[in-house]
Design a protein around this motif. Sequence first.
Motif, PDB file in Angstrom:
ATOM      1  N   PHE A   1    -135.753  33.293  19.443  1.00  6.90           N
ATOM      2  CA  PHE A   1    -137.092  33.866  19.358  1.00  6.90           C
ATOM      3  C   PHE A   1    -137.126  35.375  19.566  1.00  6.90           C
ATOM      4  CE2 PHE A   1    -138.760  29.510  20.682  1.00  6.90           C
ATOM      5  CZ  PHE A   1    -139.118  29.200  19.378  1.00  6.90           C
ATOM      6  N   CYS A   2    -136.221  35.898  20.380  1.00  8.88           N
ATOM      7  CA  CYS A   2    -136.308  37.317  20.702  1.00  8.88           C
ATOM      8  C   CYS A   2    -135.851  38.173  19.531  1.00  8.88           C
ATOM      9  CB  CYS A   2    -135.464  37.634  21.938  1.00  8.88           C
ATOM     10  SG  CYS A   2    -136.232  37.012  23.425  1.00  8.88           S
ATOM     11  N   LYS A   3    -136.543  39.290  19.356  1.00 10.89           N
ATOM     12  CA  LYS A   3    -136.209  40.208  18.273  1.00 10.89           C
ATOM     13  C   LYS A   3    -134.812  40.791  18.514  1.00 10.89           C
ATOM     14  CE  LYS A   3    -138.365  44.155  17.819  1.00 10.89           C
ATOM     15  NZ  LYS A   3    -139.570  44.976  17.992  1.00 10.89           N
ATOM     16  N   LYS A   4    -134.552  41.122  19.774  1.00 13.15           N
ATOM     17  CA  LYS A   4    -133.247  41.705  20.097  1.00 13.15           C
ATOM     18  C   LYS A   4    -132.631  40.918  21.257  1.00 13.15           C
ATOM     19  CE  LYS A   4    -134.795  46.118  20.859  1.00 13.15           C
ATOM     20  NZ  LYS A   4    -134.770  47.586  20.939  1.00 13.15           N
ATOM     21  N   TYR A   5    -131.413  40.431  21.071  1.00 11.29           N
ATOM     22  CA  TYR A   5    -130.723  39.864  22.227  1.00 11.29           C
ATOM     23  C   TYR A   5    -129.354  40.500  22.362  1.00 11.29           C
ATOM     24  CZ  TYR A   5    -128.336  36.499  19.090  1.00 11.29           C
ATOM     25  OH  TYR A   5    -127.604  35.909  18.095  1.00 11.29           O
ATOM     26  N   TYR A   6    -128.988  40.705  23.624  1.00  9.24           N
ATOM     27  CA  TYR A   6    -127.749  41.401  23.951  1.00  9.24           C
ATOM     28  C   TYR A   6    -126.807  40.434  24.649  1.00  9.24           C
ATOM     29  CZ  TYR A   6    -130.581  45.541  23.107  1.00  9.24           C
ATOM     30  OH  TYR A   6    -131.396  46.478  22.529  1.00  9.24           O
TER      31      TYR A   6
ATOM     32  N   GLY B   1    -129.466  30.431   6.727  1.00  8.46           N
ATOM     33  CA  GLY B   1    -130.310  31.365   5.986  1.00  8.46           C
ATOM     34  C   GLY B   1    -130.848  32.518   6.819  1.00  8.46           C
ATOM     35  N   TYR B   2    -130.420  32.610   8.106  1.00 12.81           N
ATOM     36  CA  TYR B   2    -130.854  33.746   8.937  1.00 12.81           C
ATOM     37  C   TYR B   2    -129.833  34.866   8.777  1.00 12.81           C
ATOM     38  CZ  TYR B   2    -133.899  30.251  11.011  1.00 12.81           C
ATOM     39  OH  TYR B   2    -134.822  29.271  11.191  1.00 12.81           O
ATOM     40  N   LEU B   3    -130.006  35.648   7.727  1.00 16.70           N
ATOM     41  CA  LEU B   3    -128.972  36.625   7.382  1.00 16.70           C
ATOM     42  C   LEU B   3    -128.963  37.818   8.331  1.00 16.70           C
ATOM     43  CD1 LEU B   3    -129.292  36.491   3.473  1.00 16.70           C
ATOM     44  CD2 LEU B   3    -127.844  35.121   4.985  1.00 16.70           C
ATOM     45  N   ASP B   4    -130.120  38.135   8.910  1.00 13.97           N
ATOM     46  CA  ASP B   4    -130.190  39.324   9.759  1.00 13.97           C
ATOM     47  C   ASP B   4    -130.113  39.006  11.246  1.00 13.97           C
ATOM     48  OD1 ASP B   4    -130.421  40.945   7.543  1.00 13.97           O
ATOM     49  OD2 ASP B   4    -132.598  40.632   7.448  1.00 13.97           O
ATOM     50  N   LYS B   5    -130.016  37.732  11.580  1.00 17.34           N
ATOM     51  CA  LYS B   5    -130.029  37.375  13.001  1.00 17.34           C
ATOM     52  C   LYS B   5    -128.625  37.496  13.574  1.00 17.34           C
ATOM     53  CE  LYS B   5    -132.697  34.904  16.169  1.00 17.34           C
ATOM     54  NZ  LYS B   5    -133.229  36.171  16.643  1.00 17.34           N
ATOM     55  N   ARG B   6    -128.477  38.333  14.591  1.00 17.45           N
ATOM     56  CA  ARG B   6    -127.191  38.496  15.265  1.00 17.45           C
ATOM     57  C   ARG B   6    -127.447  39.226  16.579  1.00 17.45           C
ATOM     58  NH1 ARG B   6    -127.056  41.620  10.579  1.00 17.45           N
ATOM     59  NH2 ARG B   6    -127.396  43.842  10.933  1.00 17.45           N
ATOM     60  N   PRO B   7    -126.477  39.145  17.515  1.00 16.32           N
ATOM     61  CA  PRO B   7    -126.665  39.898  18.755  1.00 16.32           C
ATOM     62  C   PRO B   7    -126.745  41.384  18.428  1.00 16.32           C
ATOM     63  CG  PRO B   7    -124.755  38.422  18.905  1.00 16.32           C
ATOM     64  CD  PRO B   7    -125.185  38.434  17.485  1.00 16.32           C
ATOM     65  N   ARG B   8    -127.571  42.077  19.178  1.00 17.43           N
ATOM     66  CA  ARG B   8    -127.738  43.508  18.921  1.00 17.43           C
ATOM     67  C   ARG B   8    -126.459  44.263  19.340  1.00 17.43           C
ATOM     68  NH1 ARG B   8    -132.155  46.823  16.860  1.00 17.43           N
ATOM     69  NH2 ARG B   8    -131.895  48.811  17.910  1.00 17.43           N
TER      70      ARG B   8
ATOM     71  N   PRO C   1    -116.555  45.275  30.257  1.00 15.22           N
ATOM     72  CA  PRO C   1    -115.891  46.343  31.024  1.00 15.22           C
ATOM     73  C   PRO C   1    -115.026  47.257  30.149  1.00 15.22           C
ATOM     74  CG  PRO C   1    -115.658  44.238  32.139  1.00 15.22           C
ATOM     75  CD  PRO C   1    -116.241  43.942  30.796  1.00 15.22           C
ATOM     76  N   LEU C   2    -114.702  46.829  28.916  1.00 18.47           N
ATOM     77  CA  LEU C   2    -113.831  47.664  28.078  1.00 18.47           C
ATOM     78  C   LEU C   2    -114.581  48.490  27.029  1.00 18.47           C
ATOM     79  CD1 LEU C   2    -110.782  45.271  27.435  1.00 18.47           C
ATOM     80  CD2 LEU C   2    -111.098  46.982  29.244  1.00 18.47           C
ATOM     81  N   GLY C   3    -115.705  47.984  26.557  1.00 21.83           N
ATOM     82  CA  GLY C   3    -116.370  48.734  25.505  1.00 21.83           C
ATOM     83  C   GLY C   3    -117.698  48.149  25.088  1.00 21.83           C
ATOM     84  N   VAL C   4    -118.173  48.669  23.945  1.00 24.91           N
ATOM     85  CA  VAL C   4    -119.429  48.207  23.360  1.00 24.91           C
ATOM     86  C   VAL C   4    -119.092  47.682  21.962  1.00 24.91           C
ATOM     87  CG1 VAL C   4    -121.791  48.852  22.702  1.00 24.91           C
ATOM     88  CG2 VAL C   4    -120.669  50.010  24.631  1.00 24.91           C
ATOM     89  N   PHE C   5    -119.658  46.534  21.610  1.00 25.22           N
ATOM     90  CA  PHE C   5    -119.299  45.868  20.353  1.00 25.22           C
ATOM     91  C   PHE C   5    -120.577  45.470  19.624  1.00 25.22           C
ATOM     92  CE2 PHE C   5    -116.249  45.411  23.670  1.00 25.22           C
ATOM     93  CZ  PHE C   5    -115.040  45.718  23.065  1.00 25.22           C
ATOM     94  N   ASP C   6    -120.458  45.236  18.313  1.00 24.70           N
ATOM     95  CA  ASP C   6    -121.618  44.714  17.592  1.00 24.70           C
ATOM     96  C   ASP C   6    -121.161  43.823  16.456  1.00 24.70           C
ATOM     97  OD1 ASP C   6    -121.183  46.191  15.149  1.00 24.70           O
ATOM     98  OD2 ASP C   6    -122.043  47.969  16.105  1.00 24.70           O
ATOM     99  N   TRP C   7    -122.120  43.262  15.742  1.00 27.34           N
ATOM    100  CA  TRP C   7    -121.823  42.344  14.639  1.00 27.34           C
ATOM    101  C   TRP C   7    -122.429  42.863  13.327  1.00 27.34           C
ATOM    102  CZ3 TRP C   7    -121.957  40.877  19.639  1.00 27.34           C
ATOM    103  CH2 TRP C   7    -120.931  40.021  20.087  1.00 27.34           C
ATOM    104  N   ASP C   8    -122.613  44.184  13.263  1.00 27.45           N
ATOM    105  CA  ASP C   8    -123.201  44.780  12.050  1.00 27.45           C
ATOM    106  C   ASP C   8    -122.128  44.936  10.977  1.00 27.45           C
ATOM    107  OD1 ASP C   8    -125.416  44.923  13.651  1.00 27.45           O
ATOM    108  OD2 ASP C   8    -125.204  47.060  14.096  1.00 27.45           O
ATOM    109  N   THR C   9    -121.436  43.844  10.667  1.00 25.80           N
ATOM    110  CA  THR C   9    -120.344  43.906   9.703  1.00 25.80           C
ATOM    111  C   THR C   9    -120.663  43.029   8.502  1.00 25.80           C
ATOM    112  OG1 THR C   9    -119.302  42.095  10.924  1.00 25.80           O
ATOM    113  CG2 THR C   9    -118.536  44.308  11.422  1.00 25.80           C
ATOM    114  N   ARG C  10    -119.970  43.267   7.413  1.00 26.50           N
ATOM    115  CA  ARG C  10    -120.255  42.509   6.201  1.00 26.50           C
ATOM    116  C   ARG C  10    -119.991  41.010   6.389  1.00 26.50           C
ATOM    117  NH1 ARG C  10    -117.964  45.290   0.959  1.00 26.50           N
ATOM    118  NH2 ARG C  10    -119.244  46.963   1.798  1.00 26.50           N
ATOM    119  N   ASP C  11    -118.895  40.691   7.084  1.00 27.95           N
ATOM    120  CA  ASP C  11    -118.571  39.265   7.242  1.00 27.95           C
ATOM    121  C   ASP C  11    -119.080  38.668   8.556  1.00 27.95           C
ATOM    122  OD1 ASP C  11    -116.896  40.453   9.022  1.00 27.95           O
ATOM    123  OD2 ASP C  11    -115.031  39.678   8.174  1.00 27.95           O
ATOM    124  N   GLY C  12    -119.845  39.439   9.319  1.00 23.30           N
ATOM    125  CA  GLY C  12    -120.453  38.888  10.535  1.00 23.30           C
ATOM    126  C   GLY C  12    -119.498  38.720  11.699  1.00 23.30           C
ATOM    127  N   ARG C  13    -118.335  39.405  11.643  1.00 23.53           N
ATOM    128  CA  ARG C  13    -117.403  39.324  12.774  1.00 23.53           C
ATOM    129  C   ARG C  13    -117.614  40.516  13.703  1.00 23.53           C
ATOM    130  NH1 ARG C  13    -112.584  35.928  11.092  1.00 23.53           N
ATOM    131  NH2 ARG C  13    -113.016  35.501   8.921  1.00 23.53           N
TER     132      ARG C  13
END
Lengths: 245, 277
Positions: B156-161, B191-198, B203-215
């Motif tokens: 439900f949340c627009k942004k989840y971390y 079918g939720y193409l834009d839904k992913r953790p923000r 402790p090592l870094g910051v990561f995201d899933w804004d990749t073409r294959d969702g990794r």
Amino acid sequence: MTEFVSLKKALTRIQPGDTIVFGGFQTNRAPVAFVQALARKRTPLRLSVLSFPNPLPLTLLHAAGQVASLQSSFNGVVLENGFTVPRRIRQAIETGQIAWQESDVYAMIQGLRAGAQGLPFMPAPGLAESAYAEKSRYQSVKSPYDGGSILVVPPLRPDVAVLHVQQADRQGNVWIADPLNDQLLAQAARRVIVSCEEIVERISQPTIAAVYLDCIVHLPQGAVPTSCAGHYAQDDARLHALLTS
Amino acid sequence: MKQSVNYNLAQLLTCVLARDLENTDIVAYGLHAELGLGAALLAQMLHAPYLRIRHGLRAGSGLPLSAPAWSERMHQGWKQVDYWEEHPDMLLWGNPASPETFSTVFFIGGMQIDQWGATNLIGIRNRVRSTKQNAAGSPYAVRGPGSVGTPSAAFFCKKYYIFSLMHTPKVFVPEVDYVSVPGTNRLQELGYLDKRPRLCVTPLGVFDWDTRDGRMQIRSLHPGVSLETVVAQTGFNLQIPARIPVTALPTKKEIVQLSRLDQQGAFERLHEKMTHS
């Protein structure tokens, strides 16, 4: 009509095989005195416990061998010394001693709403593709209005809810300073037992009206060692000891 | 902006999260509130004064970092609450179709987190068939605490971390044993193409899933963390950008505000937990 009864009489309202649910949340306002008395009963009760999540009543009843199954969303609390997991509950689940179902707390609340309103199911969107949708065998239906698919959960209709509250009045209405799930639990359960800190003449704005309640027991300090807002704080040391013994 | 050298890891992660929050956000948080509540309070102080905070029983803003109101550690703890809301009301969540919005931002942890951003708070699969402990045939080697409301909150949340206090191959696995919150692979199938953790902070870094294959990909590494370390501590192949930035250090302004809102050493304790686990 809500009756004022003794603890002993209130305990007779619990039947073997009942599905039971307790008021309070985490370390707050659990009906501990009632549960301790229930745990001392010699009759095997084989209770099904719904936990919202509220680990102390569950832990006490399990230690007394009175829990046959559990439905919950979470098994842990944060105490002064950090995150505490009731060890025996975890072991009982890991070793298959008790039947157990885990769900998302939102799905459980929707189930209670269906139960309270006498509906066959309630939509609970938001669980799709989590393990819960599959494990709980939640089904989806096609919405007749927009044609979309929506996950629905079955009703939860506990046989009995046990709540601890701050005040009851002579008419059997109760007032709760910090209502959590209490109203919904009282609406969804077939029978509702209340223990209270104090009895007053008249509550002008009840949190739960007498019409929802079956019996009330006067049990001051009835939530110790969990907290009761306005009366006492939680006792972290005792909670830790009870949850981890 | 002036950068500060006197900061700890917990404060760094809080700053990363705070910078991503905005005025229109309604923030809720669960365990390890230091990060989520800390970030929300910091954002309110610095750039998002209208951001709203709702934590279970605690609603409102301008409160110091402390235990949730229901825990009543102080006898009068419940009086700290601006507005007492009931649990079923909290669980209206941020359903965009509902006129009631509980929250648009949530923070989620996991015993396991996978390359698709799925989390697991349910348990670790039993890989040994006949140990004494598992004579009853339980599928679990370790039972997790349970997912509380994280699956529905993420939905439900627009942004989840996602956050993790440990960054090891045991936590960051190719695929979670049980799915609490689904990852991009399952969401895309639905079918939720834009839904992913923000974001995911560790402790090592910051990561995201804004990749073409969702990794999962590296967004930045914290000062002093090498690419070799993060690769060795991650149980799957991370997407590695051509240029890896260093996580921006807390500014002096951020540190001043963080020490104002945490006078009981909550960040210090969280820092200890992260560096000793």
